[in-house]
Design an enzyme around this catalytic site. Structure first.
Site, PDB file in Angstrom:
ATOM      1  N   HIS A  55       0.843  -1.137   0.422  1.00 35.50           N
ATOM      2  CA  HIS A  55       0.000  -0.062  -0.534  1.00 35.50           C
ATOM      3  C   HIS A  55       1.278   1.018   0.317  1.00 35.50           C
ATOM      4  CE1 HIS A  55      -3.752   2.635   0.838  1.00 35.50           C
ATOM      5  NE2 HIS A  55      -2.895   2.969   1.941  1.00 35.50           N
ATOM      6  N   ASP A  57       1.401   5.039   0.161  1.00 33.92           N
ATOM      7  CA  ASP A  57       0.652   6.169  -0.091  1.00 33.92           C
ATOM      8  C   ASP A  57       1.350   7.905  -0.518  1.00 33.92           C
ATOM      9  OD1 ASP A  57      -1.806   5.986   1.875  1.00 33.92           O
ATOM     10  OD2 ASP A  57      -0.138   5.585   3.251  1.00 33.92           O
ATOM     11  N   ASP A 178      -7.734   1.812   2.048  1.00 34.92           N
ATOM     12  CA  ASP A 178      -7.605   2.382   3.083  1.00 34.92           C
ATOM     13  C   ASP A 178      -8.006   3.796   2.881  1.00 34.92           C
ATOM     14  OD1 ASP A 178      -5.585   3.312   5.589  1.00 34.92           O
ATOM     15  OD2 ASP A 178      -4.539   4.094   4.677  1.00 34.92           O
ATOM     16  N   HIS A 423      -5.946   9.425  -0.586  1.00 38.35           N
ATOM     17  CA  HIS A 423      -6.850   9.572   0.984  1.00 38.35           C
ATOM     18  C   HIS A 423      -5.562   9.867   1.984  1.00 38.35           C
ATOM     19  CE1 HIS A 423      -5.316   6.025   0.453  1.00 38.35           C
ATOM     20  NE2 HIS A 423      -4.198   6.250   2.389  1.00 38.35           N
TER      21      HIS A 423
END
Ligand SMILES: [Zn+2]
Length: 1003
Positions: A55, A57, A178, A423
């Site tokens: 994941h 970001d 997420d 996000h």
């Protein structure tokens, strides 16, 4: 601004590539990707789909670039190493699988690979071993994002994958593991883009418990009240967030025991570890319906040394599966979310359905993630401004034929807006220095687009080729009443571009330093103007660089769709001017105009609103909650922070009714300037000929000397009996009904009565009184948190300044400062009220579009010109369409696409039943819509523009027969698979997307 635009040097471009979703077949491999490449499963066993994933970001604790390159030691994370080592590992073993999600990072990496690496990666993708999932430029937030920007950012990510890998690069599964809660509109968007399913990690803790225990963590989300099956999406709530089972994290960032299979080693652990794993798998399987479970084998920024993960997974698979010889029914395999989805689909089970959304998200009884709906209000505004300008840029590019699309100038803003949707970007949940970097990225994108708007406008305006081209400046700080060209020039031209496909007549205003002006339209008519003082608190905003004390207001009447009108503004002597100096008074009395006005009480406080012939009580109050403070060790000790809203008390401190106000009246606008205290003021504004109130709030610097974090709210109070219900938009599109202290699908236990009733307001919140048939709505200029905590009341959170971290990772208090002081935020609410029904609903919808895509002002200093000389040199009017679109049709997208084709999206902006006429289906002819070019062919694509509509086939899901299927597939559009569609019919809320080939006039 004067430099020659890059493409004048680059117009000789490579041969036009296919302007279509590419289907690339590599003759060398002829392998299978997608569902055809899924690994075999074992019938009769519980198949555990192990999904190696990372994941990544797109900015959070570090900037985008720091994450990519692995710079900065606060977090060991370097995306380039992940892709390097994963590709290496995948090549050694055809059984291994990996998914990649964030196209922003992938693209950065891809651009740095040589041909042989690219060839290897293409092969992996074509064999389904490296699979793209999600695929947007970033993994966008779902609460505070607007659907236009979500569609754009998905489209841009998918476009890059499509151009690079063709069909095998098309993601089939939404992967929102997420984001902090999930919107219905996002599910609808995925479905309309042709995705087969959606996986996510975060849902309310009570909801999750209920869903697991009732085996409904998988469902068919019916994500639109209007779009039927086109908006249905199979949805899976992950069992263990997006983490591996406890104890089975084999990354270089983890401390779990590796699998030690040397029987002679004192640390041999295979038997234990296998037993442990099987227990976990059985437990997880007991909460799901099929013979398949999915396990996410990865975490944030995992696989920088991919070999560690894969080596241990190899062993785990081997030893767990060996137990099958002893009767174990657990079967492990390397898989992907789409292969899991396909296996579940093949099981042909029936699924429950869901019609509401997954907001708000609470991770425990005191941690409601509703603070981020408002966190960093100025970034949230800047992002909307970026969207406004991106649409203007794309439209002007297409309208003026600036050449083949693949130029960097536009892509910078496309990519910046894609990053902003992430996000941890628009949400305000990043570290301060990362927030600054987002602002830098967006500023750069806007600056690049300024080259485009200059070139485009200058292609149109000089009446002769040899005339010099004007320089057009943006005034991005009009929200603090600062604009150099309008303040510094005695004569200047303001060109007002209308990005909507309807005629509008907006009021235009900008700061000026003179005392009387003449504003002339293209025909030389001198327009009525009004000067309005700039309130002192605005003049005193830290960092404002302006001497202006007044704003000049005029109305741009009948601004043509996708067109512009230039106005010549000159400072003149008062006798030559048509400028009205506003009447000033401190008196109370009626405020507004003939058909829309407030009455006030003796102290001047607004009391009743009369509109559309009805009168009802309204009042307004500002206040703040004190942020809760705790050590975050237990739920009850949670602090309010960037993510979490947790007020210390459920009762806000309400500011005393102010007596300090001045009114300014004139022919164009009436304003009340109110100062509430030394960090809070507002302007209440009613333009003549408009049926709504503009409330321009100004908050900050929030005082913190008392050591108390503050979360500032405004309440609009009315006599409406709303009976515990209110309505909020879903990403700016469909409305959802909310019930105070309740959720539609489970019995809510609420220990945070304020924060737990907050919802994301992307565009509007409203109340209805069904007895009195009244409605009150507030539209916002950016996303905010909001609620209705009492009948008749609407509450919105404007700004937050907190002194403690909420311990969800960001590690900083949300204590924004600028120019050495607490950050000041200024923004607008648009209050709409009156008899409920179609008139008001349509008004709200159209107003929301007008405020999202406001007319864009381009200024050019013209001190050497008079109106006469300017108008003889430059064209002052431009029309982008031949006919305005009908009132219920929105031109959602007009942009240069591949080669010389364009991308066009049309959208029906009303829901079913909102208006007897406008909620009907509507037909628009594409052929003769645009003025500068004719559309010669149009091919319909799915919403993401990466697949022809006729080629799309989605997995079908059976829903449980006991749930009433209220969704019928009524869309003619979705049945119409004709190749060329120049006449487009839209049903309520339908968006249709076309790649069009065009012929520009005179070519
Ligand atoms: Zn994340």
């Amino acid at each position: 601004m004067t430099a020659a635009p890059a493409w004048t040097l680059l117009v000789v471009c490579a041969a036009v590539t296919a302007s279509v979703p590419v289907q690339r077949n590599d003759p060398e491999t002829q392998e299978h990707c997608g569902y055809e490449s899924c690994p075999p499963i074992k019938d009769g066993m519980i198949n555990v789909h192990l999904v190696p994933h990372t994941h990544d970001d797109v900015g959070w604790l570090k900037t985008v670039d720091q994450y990519f390159f692995g710079q900065n030691n606060i977090q060991k994370a370097g995306v380039q190493y992940i892709l390097d080592t994963v590709v290496e590992e995948l090549q050694h073993d055809p059984k291994k699988r990996f998914i990649y999600v964030e196209t922003a990072f992938f693209w950065k990496w891809w651009n740095r690979q040589d041909d042989s690496h690219r060839h290897q990666v293409r092969k992996l993708v074509q064999q389904g071993r490296l699979e793209f999932i999600g695929g947007g430029w970033s993994m966008n937030d779902e609460a505070v994002t607007h659907y236009q920007s979500t569609i754009d950012q998905m489209t841009w990510g998918l476009r890059r994958l499509n151009d690079t890998f063709g069909k095998c690069g098309r993601p089939r599964v939404g992967w929102q593991i997420d984001p902090f809660g999930h919107s219905r509109e996002m599910a609808s968007i995925f479905a309309q883009m042709g995705y087969d399913g959606l996986f996510f990690g975060r849902l309310d803790y009570q909801d999750k418990m209920n869903r697991l225990s009732s085996k409904t963590a998988e469902m068919v989300w019916q994500a639109s009240d209007n779009l039927g099956k086109d908006a249905e999406l199979f949805t899976h709530a992950l069992y263990n967030h997006y983490s591996p089972p406890p104890g089975f994290c084999f990354d270089v960032l983890c401390d779990d025991e590796p699998i030690i299979d040397d029987k002679h080693s004192p640390d041999y652990n295979v038997d234990n570890r296998v037993t442990q794993f099987i227990q976990f798998a059985k437990l997880q399987a007991s909460f799901y319906n099929s013979k398949h479970i999915i396990m996410t084998m990865g975490e944030d920024f995992h696989y920088q040394e991919a070999h560690m993960w894969f080596k241990n997974l190899d062993k785990l698979i081997r030893y767990v599966n060996l137990r099958q010889a002893n009767g174990s029914n657990i079967n492990l395999l390397y898989s992907t979310p789409s292969c899991y989805l396909k296996a579940v689909n093949d099981a042909k089970l029936s699924w429950t359905t869901k019609q509401d959304d997954f907001f708000p998200y609470a991770s425990d009884s005191h941690a409601y993630w509703t603070g981020y709906y408002t966190s960093r209000p100025t970034i949230k505004y800047f992002e909307r401004l970026g969207n406004n300008y991106l649409q203007v840029c794309k439209q002007l590019y297409a309208l003026t034929d600036l050449g083949p699309e693949d130029q960097v100038d536009l892509n910078a803003l496309r990519e910046a807006m894609g990053v902003m949707q992430h996000h941890d970007a628009i949400t305000g949940t990043e570290k301060q220095k990362v927030a600054f970097d987002y602002a830098r990225i967006l500023s750069r994108g806007i600056a690049e687009c300024n080259i485009i708007t200059n070139t485009a406008v200058n292609k149109l305006v000089p009446l002769r080729k040899e005339y010099p081209t004007p320089v057009w400046e943006n005034c991005l700080k009009l929200n603090v009443s600062q604009c150099a060209p309008s303040e510094e020039s005695k004569n200047f031209v303001v060109t007002v571009y209308n990005p909507l496909a309807q005629v509008i007549s907006p009021y235009i205003r900008f700061p000026v330093t003179g005392s009387s002006y003449k504003v002339q339209d293209a025909k030389g008519n001198s327009l009525p103007t009004q000067l309005v003082p700039i309130p002192e608190p605005v003049q005193n905003i830290p960092g404002r660089m302006s001497q202006a004390t007044q704003e000049l207001v005029f109305r741009a009447v009948n601004l043509k769709p996708l067109g512009f009108q230039s106005y010549f503004v000159s400072q003149v002597k008062s006798e030559e001017s048509n400028t009205y100096i506003s009447d000033e008074s401190n008196a109370s009395g009626n405020f507004g105009h003939k058909t829309y006005y407030y009455t006030t009480n003796r102290r001047g406080v607004l009391k009743t609103l009369t509109t559309h012939g009805v009168k009802f009580q309204v009042a307004q109050a500002y206040g703040y909650y004190e942020g809760a403070v705790g050590d975050n060790e237990e739920a009850i000790n949670r602090s309010s922070g960037a993510y979490i809203f947790r007020p210390k008390s459920s009762t806000p401190k309400i500011m005393p009714n102010r007596s300090q106000f001045k009114t300014f009246k004139g022919p164009l606008v009436s304003e009340r300037h109110e100062v509430i205290n030394d960090w809070l003021s507002q302007v209440v504004r009613i333009y003549t000929d408009e049926q709504h109130t503009e409330v321009e709030w100004l908050v900050g610097p929030l005082p913190i000397k008392d050591g108390v974090g503050k979360e500032v709210i405004v309440k609009y109070m009315s006599e409406l009996s709303s009976k515990g219900k209110f309505y909020t938009d879903s990403n700016g599109r469909e409305l959802l009904e909310r019930t105070r202290n309740a959720r539609p699908t489970w019995h809510l236990k609420l220990e945070e009565p304020v924060a737990g009733n907050y919802y994301p307001i992307t565009s509007r919140i409203l109340l209805r009184d069904t007895d009195k048939k009244l409605e009150l709505a507030v539209l916002t200029d950016r996303a905010q948190g909001g609620s209705s905590l009492k009948d008749g009341e609407l509450e919105l959170m404007l700004h937050r300044r907190l002194l403690h971290d909420d311990a969800f990772g960001v590690g900083e208090a949300l204590n924004e400062t600028a120019f050495g002081k607490g950050l000041v935020a200024r923004g607008k609410h648009y209050l709409v009220g009156g008899p409920s029904g179609n008139v008001l609903t349509v008004y709200e919808r159209q107003l929301a579009q007008e405020k999202l895509l406001t007319p864009w002002l381009l200024f050019s200093r013209a001190d050497k010109y008079s109106f006469e000389s300017w108008s003889k040199t430059y064209r002052m009017e431009f029309d982008g369409v031949k006919m305005p679109l009908p009132a219920n049709v929105h031109l959602l997208t007009l942009e240069p696409w591949k080669g010389r084709s364009l991308l066009v999206r049309l959208e029906h902006i009303l829901e079913k039943g909102e208006d007897p006429k406008l909620s009907k289906s509507v037909t628009v002819s594409l052929k003769n819509l645009f003025a500068p070019f004719e559309i010669v062919s149009a091919r319909e694509t799915m919403l993401g523009a990466n697949e022809w509509k006729k080629d799309s086939s989605r997995l079908q899901w059976k829903t449980e027969s006991n749930s009433i299927d209220r969704h019928e597939d009524t869309h003619q559009g979705s049945l119409n698979h004709a190749e060329d569609i120049l006449s487009v019919t839209l049903e309520p809320m339908q968006i249709r997307t076309f790649v069009v080939e065009v012929k520009y006039a005179g070519k």
